[in-house]
Design an enzyme around this catalytic site. Structure first.
Site, mmCIF file in Angstrom:
data_model
loop_
_atom_site.group_PDB
_atom_site.id
_atom_site.type_symbol
_atom_site.label_atom_id
_atom_site.label_comp_id
_atom_site.label_asym_id
_atom_site.label_seq_id
_atom_site.Cartn_x
_atom_site.Cartn_y
_atom_site.Cartn_z
ATOM 1 N N CYS A 1 0.804 -1.235 0.000
ATOM 2 C CA CYS A 1 0.000 0.000 0.000
ATOM 3 C C CYS A 1 0.836 1.284 0.000
ATOM 4 O O CYS A 1 0.555 2.220 -0.756
ATOM 5 C CB CYS A 1 -0.953 -0.002 1.189
ATOM 6 N N HIS B 1 -3.186 6.202 4.499
ATOM 7 C CA HIS B 1 -1.763 6.351 4.830
ATOM 8 C C HIS B 1 -1.291 7.717 4.333
ATOM 9 O O HIS B 1 -1.690 8.173 3.254
ATOM 10 C CB HIS B 1 -0.927 5.300 4.105
#
Ligand code: 25A
Ligand code: L14
Length: 344
Positions: A132, A245
């Site tokens: 990710c 994130h």
């Protein structure tokens, strides 16, 4: 599209698996039949797909010759055992684990960057979905690399707990409630309390003192951008955020890249949204802009005052969407259009 496909989702009850099922519906992927699979623990539970109820069944009893595409997100050991079996049965696997990412005959794909490497998938019928943190970084940096040649990347990540899965989302909720109610906190999932804290530790420690999450960013950035000379120096940090994130990224380029030129390149880049007003709130954040969105958001673009060819950026994206499930579905969309034939 070449007709309709039978699709298996492995780890369908997990944080990423649930997102895969909802993104297949949202984007109207040409599904004929969907097979939600998980461990015996969750077999018998139900999911909704296009208004119909589907029962989750056991992965270990599934016959992959019934499907043309399988999206895997049940961890590395599950992928190691079942992805090759699915591939041999003629089903193309898009795998979210780190298990196959570094094998030379497995494509590691971010569609905005290296969709052309998908042709390689026929060797083993397995395609790896990258980590990710790496995906969101390369979506933003690749167009800058094409324009100015990135030589070195320094990055610190601020990663949400959902990357670890459902258990970690529960742990952050529980620890936060415990602290707010004056109860002692029991660390779980992570080795120290995550609520109201920051842990410089994601995945296992390696011999060189970096963590595996950090080394994934080194190895995967080079493989996806197709340039082994790019230097990457990461620090990966877990913070008490549920979804999304964030990354503070510092690049050094061969050719000087000014702020205006970088903004213009990023505004034209596929999958990127520039949000960069130099004022209060004029930057993207994990919980507000990225959570639930498909794009990679970029802000705080500024020249590095300590380096003649340095540029700083703040890059934010939803780790369960572009960082995992959405990227996998985008790969499946390309396969469905150009590589695969539909269900018989
Ligand atoms: O090895 P990796 O690649 O580093 O991946 C580690 C974990 O990261 C997540 C995913 O967790 C994975 O397990 N993940 C993987 N790729 C990711 C990515 N790209 C990623 N996260 C972000 N980005 P998860 O929680 O999201 O998903 C777990 C799913 O996997 C199923 N599963 C696990 N083992 C399996 C299996 N399926 C088949 N066979 C196996 N052997 C898991 O199914 C879930 O769907 P489940 O049904 O067993 O879990 C359902 C419920 O059970 C709870 N639970 C989990 N563990 C336990 C448990 N309950 C009791 N005891 C346990 N030990 C879960 O909370 C869930 O609600
Ligand atoms: O895809 O946040 O390699 O704990 C492994 C650990 C994804 C996220 C991967 C986490 C991951 C992750």
């Amino acid at each position: 599209m070449n007709g309709l496909f039978d699709v298996a989702v492995v780890g369908a009850t997990g944080a990423v698996g649930k997102e895969m099922i909802s993104i297949l519906q949202e984007r109207d992927f040409p599904v004929r039949d969907i097979y939600p699979l998980a461990s015996p623990r969750s077999a018998g539970s139900e999911i909704e797909f296009r208004g119909k109820t589907r029962t989750v069944t056991r992965l270990d009893e599934f016959d992959f010759s019934k499907t043309q595409i399988a999206l895997f997100s049940a961890g590395g050991s599950v992928s190691a055992e079942y992805a090759p079996k699915a591939g041999k049965a003629g089903c193309v696997v898009i795998d979210n684990s780190s298990h196959f990412r570094y094998e030379p005959d497995i494509p590691l794909v971010v569609p905005e960057v290296n969709a052309y490497t998908l042709d390689l998938h026929t060797k083993r019928n397995i395609i790896a979905n990258p980590n990710c943190s790496t995906i969101q970084m390369v979506v933003a940096l690749y167009p800058l690399h094409v324009a100015a040649g990135i030589e070195r990347i320094n990055v610190a990540t601020y990663q949400s707990v959902s990357g670890t899965g459902g258990k970690a989302i529960d742990a952050l909720e529980r620890q936060t409630a415990d602290l707010m109610n004056g109860r002692p906190v029991e660390p779980s999932v992570y080795p120290k309390q995550i609520a109201f804290n920051a842990l410089p530790h994601i995945d296992v420690f390696m011999d060189n003192g970096y963590t595996k999450e950090e080394m994934k960013m080194v190895w995967e950035t080079r493989k996806i951008m197709g340039d082994d000379s790019i230097l990457v120096n990461p620090t990966a940090v877990r913070i008490p955020v549920f979804y999304g994130h964030s990354e503070a990224v510092h690049i050094e380029t061969a050719k000087k890249l000014g702020v205006d030129e970088a903004r213009e390149i990023l505004r034209a880049a596929p999958g990127v949204v520039v949000m960069d007003e130099r004022e209060d709130g004029g930057y993207p954040t994990a919980a507000i802009e990225s959570a639930g969105s498909d794009e990679v958001f970029v802000g705080r673009i500024r020249e590095d005052i300590t380096h003649p060819k340095g540029l700083n950026l703040w890059i934010v994206s939803d780790n369960l969407r572009k960082g995992a499930a959405l990227n996998s579905v985008q790969i499946a969309e390309i396969l469905a259009k150009t590589h695969l034939s539909a269900a018989a």
